[in-house]
Design an enzyme around this catalytic site. Sequence first.
Site: not given
Ligand SMILES: *Cc1c(COP(=O)(O)O)cnc(C)c1O
Length: 391
Positions: A54, A180, A205
């Site tokens: 953790r 992001d 992703k």
């Molecule tokens: C999928 C996604 C998230 C969230 O990510 P998780 O791994 O599903 O929690 C945040 N920002 C973007 C741009 C995403 O495509």
Amino acid sequence: MNTNDHTPNGFSTRAVHAGEPRPRIGGAVSMPIFQSSTFETREGESYDDIRYIRLNNTPSHDVLHQKLAALEGAESALSMSSGMAAITTSLMALLQPGAHILAQRGLYGGTGSWLVHELPKLGYTCSFFDGQHPEQWEGLVRPNTALVLCETISNPLLEVVDFDQVVQFCRRHGFISIIDNTFASPVWFNPLSLGFDLVAHSATKYLNGHTDLVAGCVMGSSVLVSRIRKCLNLFGGTLDPHACYLLQRGIKTLELRVGAQSENALQLAQWLSLRPEVRRVFYPGLSQHASHPNARKYLRGYGGMLAFELSGTSDQAVTFCQNLQLGVYAPSLGGVETLVTIPARTSHVALTPEERRKIGISDGTIRVSVGIENISDLKDDFIRGLAGAMS
Ligand SMILES: *Cc1c(COP(=O)(O)O)cnc(C)c1O
């Protein structure tokens, strides 16, 4: 620093070699998985030296964190159990009680819902800004504004804002800037080099790229990342060592995958824009896309995401998706296989058709996460989908 050190700087060189232990553990060329929740106390260790999953400090975490930092040219990186854990933990770690944040309109659905539904319960407030209208941003600033959150490429219409303007706006006011960078990936954009304070990813992703784990991360200065780490250690949104292993393995081929996905996406976008069944194509690499100038200015490549609008109903869009044999009708993105979704039925289902139309999403809009398949096979598959939808 030893100046005789050869410091290789190519992207894939870093992705493959950064963080790998020297000497190799037991001679293993592939970093072993340390599937141990706790580690023996060594002579002279203090409480702060305790190693425990953790606390994000197992050997599996250390290697992953160094690789992640190398991808974005960051001083420091931290993995989390999901992209959402990365975003929520980072914000809560950095915000003072009662703070106000400014977020780009049209953020990823999960992030947007958290800002609207959960953040206020914690005593924070949030306003949304239009990425395409920087002249409106000053008007949204409040005395307690502390942080700005945006995305490199928006979903599903693939808009790119003027990042220099965002960075200058934040510097002028002393706001922390977080971006992001999931959709562009570090292959095409490194926001820290432009002056952003922190970059976050859903590593689920492109970074992992094989549609087989959920993970997130944040990269930036050691000072900011260690503040987030303290919070993460207590909130507990930690990545498991086996997932650390999968992610660092996926990262090694990131440049190859994103290169192939982006090349396929450009070809598919150009091809779709000539099809009579298709009303509009959204891809930042197309000169007719409204964000093409910003994409050209800031990104080294245009990415593997595109969207297109079928000249038809939402049912026809569903038929298109169901008729594909290679493309999978499934949410998420960034994997080696092509995925298709209908935003009106997934990410934007909570909006009314009228609200969707206002932001440019019709019921027949289809979002594509382009994979690494052979491009001729993909076009054949899309012909199959179009024929089914229009018959
Ligand atoms: C999928 C996604 C998230 C969230 O990510 P998780 O791994 O599903 O929690 C945040 N920002 C973007 C741009 C995403 O495509």
